[in-house]
Scaffold this motif. Structure first.
Motif, short mmCIF file in Angstrom:
data_model
loop_
_atom_site.label_atom_id
_atom_site.label_comp_id
_atom_site.label_asym_id
_atom_site.label_seq_id
_atom_site.Cartn_x
_atom_site.Cartn_y
_atom_site.Cartn_z
N GLN A 175 14.11 -0.52 22.28
CA GLN A 175 13.32 -1.74 22.41
C GLN A 175 13.34 -2.55 21.12
OE1 GLN A 175 11.52 -2.74 25.32
NE2 GLN A 175 11.42 -4.65 24.19
N THR A 205 9.95 -6.07 28.10
CA THR A 205 9.47 -4.74 27.69
C THR A 205 10.20 -3.63 28.46
OG1 THR A 205 7.69 -4.86 29.34
CG2 THR A 205 7.17 -5.59 27.09
N LYS A 219 11.18 -0.21 26.69
CA LYS A 219 10.00 0.60 26.38
C LYS A 219 9.45 1.25 27.65
CE LYS A 219 6.27 -1.56 25.04
NZ LYS A 219 5.33 -2.32 24.18
#
Length: 437
Positions: free
Chosen positions: A95, A376, A379
């Motif tokens: 990430q 995101t 992650k």
């Protein structure tokens, strides 16, 4: 410090300029997509060998060093527990710094863990064995997370196929690993290493080569490029216009469903697979036969991936997730009720176990990628893979205890019934989520 800071800024600017060339060029994006898949394919060949070689004899090595059947599930529990921590770290590193750095570090850690297992066998150190197995688990987590790299630049109609291409390439190394158990055992003996540690020599070489390949050739980073493309789409009010994805809060059921499918298939697969070599040993099968059965199992885990990816994209994520449950149900009952001295039954049961896992992983991954926000995504993927790894650790750890206090048949039957939970979960999620078809 000032010079280093300036150099870092220059490197960042250079990377930014390189990424900018891809944002508004679909042709360059497709070129990078294909190049990324090629690099991932090559790394997965080596990574598959690292993954499979250790799995084939991990339980037997523990049995030999610890002298008890009840602890034979510990190696699987340890390296899958280690893979849970690694999944979290690789996800966070990916990430922040991109797939290239995260995947390379994970593979290299797995390689060094395999070296530690070899040293522990040489020195008969139980403590070092346990620590090394934890680190070795990083390779397993990274091998799985590499499947996401192919999806970064794929659209919604390509995602399952992209996952499948990454996974099918693992087959070469994954099938070769268990079938080289005897060869690596003889090689290990020739250099003064215990025979059961031989496959970990192959695992170390495989993981290290995979890590170096990712580090040197996965450029520009597909995740960094994908984030830049998404950011550009936001500014032009065209964010995710192709996939018509909903905001992350509206896709929570999809994330939970995708995670549940992968977690349940991992738990049941690891529990039954871990105890199969021990079960075979109790019924007179030799190391070559163990390697053959595990080879078929791991081949079924990865080889059907291209067809599975097409099916997931064409007939739907939910349908294939339910197919996973039915396939693993059949496998569990066959392993429990079939004659233990029959190689045909064992190969069929373990092949079905691998095939069901394959259906579950690819359909679950596609559900998850559909539901997660690009900003995101790495992650989220890393966090889900933590739970996948923990479920594998729990399945592997409990399997030895269940067999020691009951039987392999009881373990297989329990797994067969447990996997049916996938069906109501998919139906529950499908009532809300359009992407689970």
């Amino acid at each position: 410090m000032t010079v280093l800071h300036k150099e870092k800024e220059k490197a960042t600017d250079a990377q930014s300029n390189e990424v900018q060339r891809y944002i508004h060029s679909p042709e360059k994006q497709q070129q990078l997509y294909k190049r990324t898949l090629l690099v991932v394919v090559i790394s997965q060949v080596f990574g598959g060998a690292g993954l499979a070689a250790g799995i084939a004899v991990g339980a037997l090595l523990a049995q030999d060093m610890l002298g008890s059947d009840s602890v034979t599930g510990i190696p699987t529990a340890l390296f899958t527990l280690g893979s849970a921590g690694a999944a979290f770290l690789v996800g966070r590193l990916s990430q922040r710094f991109g797939r290239r750095f995260g995947l390379a570090m994970g593979f290299l850690a797995g390689g060094f863990g395999a070296i530690g297992v070899v040293i522990s066998a040489l020195t008969n150190s139980i403590l070092l064995l346990f620590i090394s197995l934890l680190v070795y688990g990083a390779g397993s987590a990274t091998n799985l997370q590499a499947r996401y790299a192919g999806t970064d630049l794929a659209n919604s109609a390509q995602r399952a196929k992209a996952v499948s291409i990454a996974m099918v390439s693992t087959t070469i190394g994954a099938v070769a690993g268990p079938n080289l158990v005897d060869v690596m055992g003889k090689f290990a003996l020739s250099i003064g290493v215990p025979a059961l540690a031989g496959p970990f020599i192959l695992a170390a070489a495989g993981y290290i080569l995979a890590g170096l390949g990712i580090f040197f050739f996965l450029r520009p980073d597909p995740f960094v490029v994908a984030k830049a493309i998404a950011a550009a789409q936001v500014t032009t009010s065209k964010f995710l216009s192709e996939s018509n994805a909903n905001p992350l809060s509206e896709n929570r059921r999809g994330i939970l469903a995708g995670a549940a499918v992968m977690i349940l298939t991992q738990f049941v697969m690891m529990a039954i697979m871990t105890m199969t070599p021990v079960h075979m040993g109790h019924h007179g099968h030799d190391l070559n036969e163990v390697g053959l059965v595990i080879g078929f199992h791991i081949g079924a885990m990865f080889l059907p991936s291209l067809v599975t990816g097409i099916l997931v994209d064409k007939i739907g994520r939910g349908v294939m997730a339910i197919a996973s449950a039915i396939t693993m149900l059949t496998s569990g009952f066959l392993a429990a009720m079939g004659p233990a001295d029959s190689m045909a039954v064992l190969i069929t049961a373990l092949a079905l176990l691998g095939l069901g896992w394959n259906f579950g992983l690819i359909s679950g991954t596609a559900i998850l990628v559909d539901a997660a926000s690009p900003s995101t995504r790495a992650k989220t993927q890393g966090s889900v893979d933590v739970w996948i790894a923990l479920s594998g650790a729990l399945g592997g750890g409990l399997s030895g205890i269940v067999v020691a206090h009951s039987s392999f048949a009881a373990l297989s039957n329990t797994g067969a019934l447990l996997i049916l939970l996938i069906i109501p979960i998919v139906i529950w999620a499908g009532n809300k989520q359009d992407e689970i078809k």
